[in-house]
Design a protein around this motif. Structure first.
Motif, short mmCIF file in Angstrom:
data_model
loop_
_atom_site.label_atom_id
_atom_site.label_comp_id
_atom_site.label_asym_id
_atom_site.label_seq_id
_atom_site.Cartn_x
_atom_site.Cartn_y
_atom_site.Cartn_z
N LEU A 145 -8.30 1.92 -16.15
CA LEU A 145 -6.89 2.08 -15.78
C LEU A 145 -6.73 2.95 -14.54
O LEU A 145 -5.86 2.69 -13.71
N GLY A 146 -7.53 3.96 -14.41
CA GLY A 146 -7.47 4.82 -13.23
C GLY A 146 -7.80 4.08 -11.96
O GLY A 146 -7.28 4.37 -10.89
N ILE A 147 -8.65 3.09 -12.05
CA ILE A 147 -9.01 2.27 -10.89
C ILE A 147 -7.92 1.22 -10.62
O ILE A 147 -7.58 0.95 -9.47
N ALA A 148 -7.34 0.64 -11.65
CA ALA A 148 -6.42 -0.48 -11.50
C ALA A 148 -5.01 -0.08 -11.10
O ALA A 148 -4.34 -0.82 -10.38
N ILE A 149 -4.51 1.05 -11.52
CA ILE A 149 -3.11 1.41 -11.29
C ILE A 149 -2.75 1.52 -9.80
O ILE A 149 -1.72 0.99 -9.39
N PRO A 150 -3.52 2.17 -8.94
CA PRO A 150 -3.14 2.19 -7.52
C PRO A 150 -3.06 0.79 -6.89
O PRO A 150 -2.17 0.51 -6.09
N SER A 151 -3.96 -0.08 -7.25
CA SER A 151 -3.93 -1.44 -6.73
C SER A 151 -2.70 -2.19 -7.24
O SER A 151 -2.10 -2.98 -6.51
N PHE A 152 -2.31 -1.93 -8.46
CA PHE A 152 -1.15 -2.59 -9.04
C PHE A 152 0.14 -2.14 -8.35
O PHE A 152 1.02 -2.95 -8.09
N LYS A 153 0.26 -0.86 -8.01
CA LYS A 153 1.44 -0.37 -7.29
C LYS A 153 1.55 -1.02 -5.92
O LYS A 153 2.64 -1.39 -5.49
N ASP A 154 0.43 -1.19 -5.25
CA ASP A 154 0.41 -1.83 -3.94
C ASP A 154 0.84 -3.29 -4.07
O ASP A 154 1.58 -3.81 -3.22
N LEU A 155 0.41 -3.95 -5.11
CA LEU A 155 0.79 -5.34 -5.36
C LEU A 155 2.29 -5.46 -5.59
O LEU A 155 2.94 -6.36 -5.05
N ILE A 156 2.86 -4.55 -6.33
CA ILE A 156 4.30 -4.58 -6.62
C ILE A 156 5.11 -4.41 -5.34
O ILE A 156 6.08 -5.13 -5.10
N VAL A 157 4.72 -3.46 -4.47
CA VAL A 157 5.44 -3.24 -3.22
C VAL A 157 5.36 -4.50 -2.34
O VAL A 157 6.36 -4.93 -1.76
N GLY A 158 4.20 -5.10 -2.25
CA GLY A 158 4.03 -6.32 -1.47
C GLY A 158 4.90 -7.46 -2.00
O GLY A 158 5.47 -8.23 -1.22
N GLN A 159 5.01 -7.57 -3.31
CA GLN A 159 5.83 -8.62 -3.90
C GLN A 159 7.32 -8.38 -3.67
O GLN A 159 8.09 -9.33 -3.53
N ARG A 160 7.75 -7.11 -3.64
CA ARG A 160 9.15 -6.81 -3.33
C ARG A 160 9.51 -7.23 -1.92
O ARG A 160 10.58 -7.80 -1.68
N VAL A 161 8.63 -6.95 -0.98
CA VAL A 161 8.86 -7.36 0.42
C VAL A 161 8.91 -8.88 0.51
O VAL A 161 9.80 -9.45 1.15
N LYS A 162 7.98 -9.54 -0.14
CA LYS A 162 7.92 -11.00 -0.11
C LYS A 162 9.17 -11.61 -0.75
O LYS A 162 9.74 -12.57 -0.22
N ALA A 163 9.61 -11.06 -1.87
CA ALA A 163 10.80 -11.58 -2.55
C ALA A 163 12.05 -11.42 -1.70
O ALA A 163 12.88 -12.34 -1.64
N ALA A 164 12.19 -10.29 -1.01
CA ALA A 164 13.36 -10.08 -0.15
C ALA A 164 13.36 -11.05 1.02
O ALA A 164 14.39 -11.63 1.36
N ALA A 165 12.21 -11.24 1.65
CA ALA A 165 12.12 -12.17 2.79
C ALA A 165 12.41 -13.60 2.34
O ALA A 165 13.13 -14.34 3.04
N PHE A 166 11.89 -14.01 1.20
CA PHE A 166 12.16 -15.36 0.71
C PHE A 166 13.61 -15.52 0.28
O PHE A 166 14.20 -16.59 0.45
#
Length: 168
Positions: free
Chosen positions: A44-65
């Protein structure tokens, strides 16, 4: 019948081999449980930072679409209604939302994207009755607060919106 009953009574409950009885273990030991919990914490300590980055990227993508879809809706409605349709930024800029309007009739409305930065010099996108842009529109860049993720929405000569990865 009597022979079957005698055989059933004669079977031992546990197999016995060479004088050693086997012990049946049920459940986990405390050490096994602690090892599993420690491994889960490390993963979990390894996965959580990557998951936060994924969420931010998806927010940007959702707004643009969402913006590109609103522009496509405005273009389609302009052609269908044979009149000008405007995609306009809400008060305070594009990050506060936008609306698609035909005169005073609101066709669609988008809520705000508070955690995003949307940069452009255009405050509206107007489509003529033939589906072409009324005036040239600058690119819109959607990015997060830190600027790590960005998408660019641009328009081709016919007024069709396109979203692509990266800055404008």
């Amino acid at each position: 019948m009597e022979f079957v009953q005698i055989m059933n009574q004669a079977k031992p409950a546990f197999p016995v081999g060479a004088g050693v009885r086997q012990r049946i273990q049920a459940g986990f030991t405390l050490i096994e449980l602690m090892v599993v919990v420690a491994l889960a914490a490390v993963l979990l300590g390894i996965a959580i930072p990557s998951f936060k980055d994924l969420i931010v990227g998806q927010r940007v993508k959702a707004a643009a679409f969402a913006f590109a879809n609103a522009a496509a809706l405005a273009r389609s409605e302009a052609i269908n209604r044979n009149s000008q349709v405007v995609l306009a930024a809400a008060t305070g800029g594009w990050q506060n939302g936008w609306s698609v309007k035909n005169g005073t009739i609101a066709l669609s409305q988008q809520d705000s994207f508070p955690s995003l930065v949307i940069t452009t010099t255009s405050t509206q996108v107007a489509y003529l009755a033939n589906g072409r842009l009324n005036a040239a529109v600058n690119h819109l860049q959607f990015s997060d607060d830190a600027g790590g993720h960005a998408r660019c929405v641009s328009f081709d000569l016919s007024g069709l919106p396109m979203s692509r990865l990266g800055g404008c």
